[in-house]
Design a protein around this motif. Structure first.
Motif, PDB file in Angstrom:
ATOM      1  N   PRO A   1      64.599  38.964  32.519  1.00  9.67           N
ATOM      2  CA  PRO A   1      63.882  37.876  33.189  1.00  9.67           C
ATOM      3  C   PRO A   1      63.944  38.085  34.709  1.00  9.67           C
ATOM      4  CG  PRO A   1      66.035  37.128  32.421  1.00  9.67           C
ATOM      5  CD  PRO A   1      65.878  38.546  31.960  1.00  9.67           C
ATOM      6  N   ALA A   2      63.338  37.190  35.451  1.00  3.07           N
ATOM      7  CA  ALA A   2      63.337  37.288  36.911  1.00  3.07           C
ATOM      8  C   ALA A   2      64.777  37.415  37.419  1.00  3.07           C
ATOM      9  CB  ALA A   2      62.660  36.072  37.533  1.00  3.07           C
ATOM     10  N   GLY A   3      64.971  38.371  38.331  1.00  2.00           N
ATOM     11  CA  GLY A   3      66.295  38.601  38.916  1.00  2.00           C
ATOM     12  C   GLY A   3      67.067  39.728  38.253  1.00  2.00           C
ATOM     13  N   TRP A   4      66.493  40.372  37.232  1.00  7.13           N
ATOM     14  CA  TRP A   4      67.175  41.440  36.507  1.00  7.13           C
ATOM     15  C   TRP A   4      66.484  42.769  36.763  1.00  7.13           C
ATOM     16  CZ3 TRP A   4      70.341  40.694  31.678  1.00  7.13           C
ATOM     17  CH2 TRP A   4      70.911  39.419  31.634  1.00  7.13           C
ATOM     18  N   TRP A   5      67.243  43.842  36.619  1.00  5.80           N
ATOM     19  CA  TRP A   5      66.725  45.212  36.685  1.00  5.80           C
ATOM     20  C   TRP A   5      66.465  45.716  35.278  1.00  5.80           C
ATOM     21  CZ3 TRP A   5      65.635  48.018  41.046  1.00  5.80           C
ATOM     22  CH2 TRP A   5      66.109  47.512  42.263  1.00  5.80           C
ATOM     23  N   ILE A   6      65.508  46.656  35.150  1.00  2.06           N
ATOM     24  CA  ILE A   6      65.219  47.261  33.856  1.00  2.06           C
ATOM     25  C   ILE A   6      64.730  48.686  34.072  1.00  2.06           C
ATOM     26  CG2 ILE A   6      62.820  46.429  33.724  1.00  2.06           C
ATOM     27  CD1 ILE A   6      63.438  45.840  30.685  1.00  2.06           C
ATOM     28  N   GLY A   7      65.019  49.539  33.107  1.00  2.00           N
ATOM     29  CA  GLY A   7      64.565  50.926  33.152  1.00  2.00           C
ATOM     30  C   GLY A   7      65.191  51.692  31.999  1.00  2.00           C
ATOM     31  N   ASP A   8      64.811  52.930  31.866  1.00  3.00           N
ATOM     32  CA  ASP A   8      65.412  53.818  30.877  1.00  3.00           C
ATOM     33  C   ASP A   8      66.307  54.773  31.659  1.00  3.00           C
ATOM     34  OD1 ASP A   8      65.943  56.060  29.164  1.00  3.00           O
ATOM     35  OD2 ASP A   8      64.227  55.484  27.913  1.00  3.00           O
ATOM     36  N   MET A   9      67.563  54.416  31.791  1.00  5.73           N
ATOM     37  CA  MET A   9      68.459  55.154  32.681  1.00  5.73           C
ATOM     38  C   MET A   9      68.689  56.586  32.220  1.00  5.73           C
ATOM     39  SD  MET A   9      68.730  53.230  35.164  1.00  5.73           S
ATOM     40  CE  MET A   9      69.784  54.310  36.104  1.00  5.73           C
TER      41      MET A   9
END
Length: 194
Positions: A75-83
Motif C-alpha cells: 500500500p502507499a508508503g511501502w516499497w516493492i520489487g523483485d529483489m
C-alpha cells in the motif's frame, strides 16, 4: 506531490538536507499504474525498486499448477520489487500488479548505488528497510509453517489493517496460503478467542 510520502518515510530513519533531497529527486522517476495493469511480469528483467505513493500493488508468483501465491502487498508508503532480479540481474520470478489505480516513484539499482555515494544516509535508510524486510519475511515463513490459517489471517489483519475491507478475499486467501473456498468457509465460522 508524489515525492512527499517518500521523503516522510526516509525522514523517519535518517536526516536529509534540502540539497540531499534535491539530488535524490533528480534520480527518481514517477509512474502511474492503472488498476489491473502490471508494473512488470515474471520473466522481465527488473532493475528497479518502486515506492508506492498512492494506491496499492501486489507481488505474486505462479506455481506449476497455475495457482497464484501472493508474496507482498504494497500500500502507499511501502516499497516493492523483485529483489532477486534486481540484485542478480536475472529474469523476474514475480509479477507486480496494481490492485487499484496507483502512483509510484521508482529508482534503478544503478542510480541507487550512485546515490549511496552522493548521500551516504540513504545507504543507511535502505539497510534499515532491508533488515526489517528480512525479519518480516522470516516471521512470515515461521508463521506459514507453524500457525493455523485463522492465526495467519489474524496476523494479516494486524499487518495490513487498511486493506481488510478493500481487498478481494481471493487475494487475502492467497497471501495466507489457503484456497478462496477454504477462506470463505473459515470466515463464516466464529473465530476462537485465546
Amino acid at each position: 506531490m508524489a515525492y512527499d510520502l517518500l521523503i516522510q518515510s526516509i525522514s523517519k530513519h535518517v536526516t536529509l538536507s534540502e540539497d540531499d533531497i534535491a539530488v535524490l529527486k533528480s534520480f527518481l522517476k514517477e509512474k502511474k499504474v492503472k488498476k489491473k495493469h502490471f508494473l512488470f511480469l515474471e520473466g522481465d528483467m527488473q532493475q528497479q525498486v518502486s515506492f508506492v505513493s498512492s494506491g496499492c500493488l501486489r507481488s505474486y508468483a505462479i506455481d506449476k499448477n497455475g495457482n497464484e501465491h501472493i508474496i507482498q502487498f504494497a500500500p502507499a508508503g511501502w516499497w516493492i520489487g523483485d529483489m532477486r532480479s534486481v540484485l542478480y540481474d536475472e529474469p523476474a520470478t514475480l509479477n507486480v500488479e496494481a490492485i487499484e489505480d496507483s502512483e509510484i516513484v521508482w529508482i534503478s539499482q544503478h542510480d541507487k548505488e550512485q546515490l549511496y555515494e552522493k548521500i551516504p544516509a540513504l545507504e543507511r535508510y535502505f539497510r534499515i528497510l532491508a533488515e526489517r524486510a528480512l525479519a518480516t519475511f522470516q516471521q512470515r515463513l515461521i508463521d506459514a509453517l507453524s500457525l493455523t490459517a485463522a492465526e495467519r489471517y489474524s496476523n494479516f489483519c494486524k499487518r495490513y489493517p487498511s486493506l481488510i475491507q478493500s481487498m478481494p478475499q481471493k487475494y487475502i486467501a492467497s497471501y495466507i496460503g489457503v484456497t478462496p473456498e477454504f477462506f470463505s468457509k473459515m470466515l463464516s465460522q466464529p473465530m476462537k478467542r485465546k
